[in-house]
Design an enzyme around this catalytic site. Structure first.
Site, mmCIF file in Angstrom:
data_model
loop_
_atom_site.group_PDB
_atom_site.id
_atom_site.type_symbol
_atom_site.label_atom_id
_atom_site.label_comp_id
_atom_site.label_asym_id
_atom_site.label_seq_id
_atom_site.Cartn_x
_atom_site.Cartn_y
_atom_site.Cartn_z
ATOM 1 N N LYS A 153 0.853 -1.190 0.000
ATOM 2 C CA LYS A 153 0.000 0.000 0.000
ATOM 3 C C LYS A 153 0.890 1.241 0.000
ATOM 4 O O LYS A 153 1.774 1.395 0.844
ATOM 5 C CB LYS A 153 -0.867 -0.032 1.265
ATOM 6 C CG LYS A 153 -2.202 0.637 1.120
ATOM 7 C CD LYS A 153 -3.031 0.354 2.374
ATOM 8 C CE LYS A 153 -4.388 0.989 2.309
ATOM 9 N NZ LYS A 153 -5.110 0.847 3.584
HETATM 10 O O1 G3P Z 1 -7.797 1.652 5.290
HETATM 11 C C1 G3P Z 1 -8.146 2.952 5.031
HETATM 12 C C2 G3P Z 1 -9.541 3.372 5.395
HETATM 13 O O2 G3P Z 1 -10.486 2.424 5.150
HETATM 14 C C3 G3P Z 1 -9.683 4.261 6.555
HETATM 15 O O3 G3P Z 1 -11.002 4.453 6.993
HETATM 16 O O4 G3P Z 1 -12.654 5.254 8.625
HETATM 17 O O5 G3P Z 1 -10.216 5.753 9.004
HETATM 18 O O6 G3P Z 1 -11.488 6.911 7.203
HETATM 19 P P1 G3P Z 1 -11.347 5.652 8.000
#
Ligand code: G3P
Length: 216
Positions: free
Chosen positions: A84
């Protein structure tokens, strides 16, 4: 639509896997920190739990050469590791080099259609538009996803659209309706989708009718 689970918690992965909800896993530095575990140890364990399914592990460096070095090392941890890489110019250099070495990449922190187009041109295997974080600042995250899909279709890019920052079942429904390839989902959101008040009521009614019939 493929379901990835967005977590570094192996218990959540085991539970979701048991229910047939895991086509892959995504992690990020925040999720690894939350797990409280060693990065290498937890990624290797996740890869073993989900053989043959892509497991995203994120680089920490911000310079292209270091990202490549890190990515090559990560890819050696297991054959299902996807590296990633954050969206930035150095990241694109790293994606191009890693792709040339046959290493799969997931370009993360994507917030615009043009960022997604650049990631695809660099050869990214997957691109992660963050819907929830865009919604948080008053933009329409799903509109962006829809437009990314259209642009990729217009030019036949093989890069898969992985909807990230999913916060609700509605995000998932919309992602499926616009034809996203993948959505990465927190376990809590997966669980939230299974229930419905009418299902609960229906089960109770069936059981009560059944029990009444047994006493006759
Ligand atoms: O893995 C990245 C992503 O899904 C993060 O989600 O909820 O922290 O914006 P969030």
């Amino acid at each position: 639509m493929k379901f990835f689970i967005d977590t570094a918690d192996v218990n959540e992965i085991k539970a979701a896997n048991e229910r047939g909800w895991v086509d892959g896993v995504t992690t990020n530095p925040s999720l690894i920190a939350k797990s409280g575990r060693n990065f290498e140890e937890v990624i290797k364990e996740i890869c073993k739990l989900t053989p043959g399914k892509p497991v995203s592990a994120e680089v920490i460096s911000l310079k292209a050469d270091e990202m490549v070095k890190e990515g090559v090392a990560l890819a050696k941890w297991a054959d299902n590791v996807v590296v990633k890489i954050p969206m930035c110019e150095d990241g694109m250099i790293a994606v191009k080099k890693l792709t040339a070495e046959g290493i799969k990449t997931n370009v993360t922190l994507v917030f615009s259609v043009m960022q997604a187009l650049l990631a695809a041109k660099a050869g990214a295997t997957m691109v992660s538009p963050f819907v929830g974080r865009l919604d948080d600042v008053g933009s329409d995250g799903m509109l962006m996803v829809n437009e990314v899909i259209q642009v990729y279709r217009n030019y036949d890019f093989a890069t898969e659209v992985l909807v990230a920052s999913v916060r609700s079942p509605m995000h998932l429904q919309q992602a499926a309706l616009v034809g996203a390839d993948i959505a990465t989902i927190p376990y809590k959101v997966m669980q939230g989708m299974t229930g419905h008040p009418l299902t609960t009521k229906g089960i109770e009614m069936f059981l009560s009718d059944w029990n009444k019939a047994q006493t006759k």
